[in-house]
Design an enzyme around this catalytic site. Structure first.
Site, PDB file in Angstrom:
ATOM      1  CD  GLU A 166      -2.688  -1.424   2.451  1.00  0.00           C
ATOM      2  OE1 GLU A 166      -2.641  -0.561   3.330  1.00  0.00           O
ATOM      3  OE2 GLU A 166      -3.404  -2.446   2.550  1.00  0.00           O
ATOM      4  CG  ASN A 207      -0.358  -6.976  -1.555  1.00  0.00           C
ATOM      5  OD1 ASN A 207      -0.987  -7.530  -2.457  1.00  0.00           O
ATOM      6  ND2 ASN A 207      -0.801  -6.972  -0.299  1.00  0.00           N
ATOM      7  CG  HIS A 243      -9.674  -5.936   0.659  1.00  0.00           C
ATOM      8  ND1 HIS A 243      -9.911  -7.079   1.403  1.00  0.00           N
ATOM      9  CD2 HIS A 243      -8.350  -5.675   0.798  1.00  0.00           C
ATOM     10  CE1 HIS A 243      -8.783  -7.478   1.973  1.00  0.00           C
ATOM     11  NE2 HIS A 243      -7.824  -6.643   1.614  1.00  0.00           N
ATOM     12  CD  GLU A 272      -4.343  -8.067   1.562  1.00  0.00           C
ATOM     13  OE1 GLU A 272      -5.234  -7.367   2.074  1.00  0.00           O
ATOM     14  OE2 GLU A 272      -3.132  -7.810   1.695  1.00  0.00           O
ATOM     15  CG  ASP A 274     -12.401  -9.399   1.853  1.00  0.00           C
ATOM     16  OD1 ASP A 274     -12.300  -8.427   1.086  1.00  0.00           O
ATOM     17  OD2 ASP A 274     -12.009  -9.372   3.040  1.00  0.00           O
TER      18      ASP A 274
HETATM   19  O1  G3I Z   1      -3.722  -7.904  18.796  1.00  0.00           O
HETATM   20  C1  G3I Z   1      -4.674  -6.985  19.369  1.00  0.00           C
HETATM   21  C2  G3I Z   1      -5.231  -7.531  20.629  1.00  0.00           C
HETATM   22  O2  G3I Z   1      -4.200  -7.665  21.562  1.00  0.00           O
HETATM   23  C3  G3I Z   1      -6.343  -6.621  21.129  1.00  0.00           C
HETATM   24  O3  G3I Z   1      -6.958  -7.178  22.238  1.00  0.00           O
HETATM   25  C4  G3I Z   1      -7.396  -6.397  20.034  1.00  0.00           C
HETATM   26  C5  G3I Z   1      -8.484  -5.434  20.451  1.00  0.00           C
HETATM   27  O4  G3I Z   1      -8.950  -4.668  19.369  1.00  0.00           O
HETATM   28  O5  G3I Z   1      -6.762  -5.885  18.910  1.00  0.00           O
HETATM   29  C6  G3I Z   1      -5.775  -6.759  18.383  1.00  0.00           C
HETATM   30  O6  G3I Z   1      -5.227  -6.202  17.247  1.00  0.00           O
HETATM   31  C7  G3I Z   1      -6.038  -6.206  16.102  1.00  0.00           C
HETATM   32  C8  G3I Z   1      -5.285  -6.950  15.011  1.00  0.00           C
HETATM   33  O7  G3I Z   1      -6.000  -6.871  13.796  1.00  0.00           O
HETATM   34  C9  G3I Z   1      -5.069  -8.423  15.346  1.00  0.00           C
HETATM   35  O8  G3I Z   1      -6.299  -9.077  15.491  1.00  0.00           O
HETATM   36  C10 G3I Z   1      -6.296  -4.773  15.661  1.00  0.00           C
HETATM   37  O9  G3I Z   1      -7.122  -4.122  16.611  1.00  0.00           O
HETATM   38  C11 G3I Z   1      -6.948  -4.737  14.312  1.00  0.00           C
HETATM   39  O10 G3I Z   1      -6.976  -3.395  13.865  1.00  0.00           O
HETATM   40  C12 G3I Z   1      -6.140  -5.558  13.332  1.00  0.00           C
HETATM   41  O11 G3I Z   1      -6.805  -5.532  12.078  1.00  0.00           O
HETATM   42  C13 G3I Z   1      -6.086  -6.066  10.976  1.00  0.00           C
HETATM   43  C14 G3I Z   1      -5.855  -4.979   9.944  1.00  0.00           C
HETATM   44  O12 G3I Z   1      -5.218  -5.530   8.804  1.00  0.00           O
HETATM   45  C15 G3I Z   1      -4.979  -3.861  10.484  1.00  0.00           C
HETATM   46  O13 G3I Z   1      -4.778  -2.903   9.524  1.00  0.00           O
HETATM   47  C16 G3I Z   1      -6.952  -7.156  10.357  1.00  0.00           C
HETATM   48  O14 G3I Z   1      -7.055  -8.243  11.279  1.00  0.00           O
HETATM   49  C17 G3I Z   1      -6.327  -7.644   9.046  1.00  0.00           C
HETATM   50  O15 G3I Z   1      -7.218  -8.488   8.376  1.00  0.00           O
HETATM   51  C18 G3I Z   1      -6.056  -6.454   8.152  1.00  0.00           C
HETATM   52  O16 G3I Z   1      -5.408  -6.927   6.989  1.00  0.00           O
HETATM   53  C19 G3I Z   1      -5.103  -5.954   5.986  1.00  0.00           C
HETATM   54  C20 G3I Z   1      -3.867  -6.414   5.255  1.00  0.00           C
HETATM   55  O17 G3I Z   1      -2.827  -6.655   6.176  1.00  0.00           O
HETATM   56  C21 G3I Z   1      -3.432  -5.412   4.208  1.00  0.00           C
HETATM   57  N1  G3I Z   1      -4.509  -5.108   3.314  1.00  0.00           N
HETATM   58  C22 G3I Z   1      -5.760  -4.729   3.924  1.00  0.00           C
HETATM   59  C23 G3I Z   1      -6.210  -5.787   4.930  1.00  0.00           C
HETATM   60  C24 G3I Z   1      -7.559  -5.461   5.492  1.00  0.00           C
HETATM   61  O18 G3I Z   1      -7.513  -4.278   6.232  1.00  0.00           O
END
Ligand code: G3I
Length: 353
Positions: A166, A207, A243, A272, A274
């Site tokens: 990105e 990517n 996405h 990715e 969906d």
């Molecule tokens: O690990 C913490 C945890 O300790 C805490 O309790 C919890 C409470 O909110 O948060 C946890 O972290 C979360 C993390 O995912 C792991 O689950 C974050 O809040 C959450 O923001 C994070 O979201 C991820 C996101 O990227 C962050 O930008 C999504 O799971 C993940 O699917 C998403 O993936 C991205 C790709 O990497 C890049 N392209 C876009 C895609 C979708 O956004």
């Protein structure tokens, strides 16, 4: 004496009835695939999913489905910087190692995600840059060490790395991340060179999202890849995140965009995919969603350079969508109970290669 002539019609009817009653000949082409793994083998493509590491560890049905259906995996979060180096110099590899180990036991290849991103960076890094305690010179060394350490750890075990993720904004400018601001645009070429040195056999990708349709983003990414190639930078692939949402049109020109990048010698992957929808779920929306998944796979298969088709999670039980888009969800191939949705069956019906 009148001769008794037998009518030729009756035996013909009997023969026809017999033919119709017979099963179709075995040579009518390959039988329909039973699952995604079989589809992947029949079509000569890798079919992957992002992996939720907690689910892989704790949910037997999730683990079984992932290992059975997919030939490729990507860590949804476990290989991001905040996950692998939450404190400066203290690496936590357990989750990423577990994912790679599970993949190899189940004959799955791995996409590493991601080395350089503006998101999910550890606080020690972002705060250090913000308060000036990490200088630009030091930052460059930190980035080089991060890339080298992580790529080396999985040398030979990761098929492809999302090296930069990105890096282009919607308006086609380079993203104003800490990397661009403090290191200048050269950080992109550096990242690819460092990754290549650490594992010369890994395919190195740029990517991004919305490069399926957004013209300014596509053009900048195209120029960037072309320039990097011209400088001899080891870049090998372009990842289209994909996405999508059924409330927006399907990106009808996607296959042509893939072809343009393939023309630069790039390998292509959908990394990715969906397809979200505004809730509640209805049979009509599921049918539309199925069409989007089917078209995405068909587009990928229509481009020879497209080698991987990866979904961003395979079940609505674990999807980033509801947490990010208010009132939207149901974006995956299987529902919360791992029951196949029309989209899953639509993929099994795709024949292209
Ligand atoms: O690990 C913490 C945890 O300790 C805490 O309790 C919890 C409470 O909110 O948060 C946890 O972290 C979360 C993390 O995912 C792991 O689950 C974050 O809040 C959450 O923001 C994070 O979201 C991820 C996101 O990227 C962050 O930008 C999504 O799971 C993940 O699917 C998403 O993936 C991205 C790709 O990497 C890049 N392209 C876009 C895609 C979708 O956004």
């Amino acid at each position: 004496m009148a001769s008794h002539r037998r009518s030729p019609v009756k035996p013909l009817i009997i023969a026809l009835a017999l033919v119709l009653a017979l099963p179709a000949p075995a040579s009518a082409g390959p039988r329909p695939p039973r699952d995604l793994r079989e589809l992947a083998h029949q079509q000569g493509i890798k079919i992957g999913s992002a992996v939720n590491i907690a689910a892989l560890r704790d949910e037997a049905d999730y683990r079984k489905m992932l290992n059975h259906q997919f030939t490729h995996v990507t860590a949804e979060n476990a290989m991001k910087w905040e996950s692998v180096e939450p404190e400066r110099g203290r690496y936590t590899w357990a989750d990423a190692d577990a994912l790679v180990h599970n993949a190899h036991r189940n004959r799955q290849r791995v996409r590493g995600h991601t080395l350089v991103w503006h998101n999910q960076l550890p606080a020690w890094l972002t705060e250090g840059v913000a308060d000036g305690s990490i200088t630009p010179r030091e930052l460059k060394g930190i980035l080089r060490d991060h890339i080298t350490t992580q790529v080396r750890r999985y040398k030979g075990k990761i098929r492809a790395w999302d090296v930069v993720n990105e890096v282009v904004e919607e308006d086609g400018s380079l993203r104003q991340s800490i990397w661009l601001t403090h290191l200048g645009p050269g950080y992109i070429a550096d990242a690819f060179r460092w990754a290549h040195r650490a594992d010369p056999h890994a395919k190195l990708y740029i990517n991004d999202y919305n490069i399926e349709w957004n013209a300014p983003k596509i053009e900048t990414t195209f120029s960037l890849v072309k320039d990097l190639k011209a400088q001899g930078v080891p870049i090998h692939g372009v990842g289209f995140q994909g996405h999508l949402g059924i409330q927006y049109d399907y990106p009808a020109d996607w296959a042509n965009v893939m072809r343009r990048f393939a023309g630069l010698g790039m390998e292509i992957a959908i990394t990715e995919l969906d397809v979200r929808m505004v809730l509640p779920v209805t049979p009509e929306k599921l049918a539309t969603q199925a069409g989007y998944y089917r078209r995405a796979l068909t587009d990928c298969l229509s481009v020879k350079a497209c080698k991987e088709f990866t979904v961003w999670g395979f079940t609505d039980r674990h999807s980033w969508v509801p947490g990010w888009f208010d009132g939207e969800g149901a974006a995956c191939l299987l529902d919360e109970n791992l029951a196949p949705k029309p989209a899953y069956r639509a993929l099994l019906g795709v024949r292209a290669r």
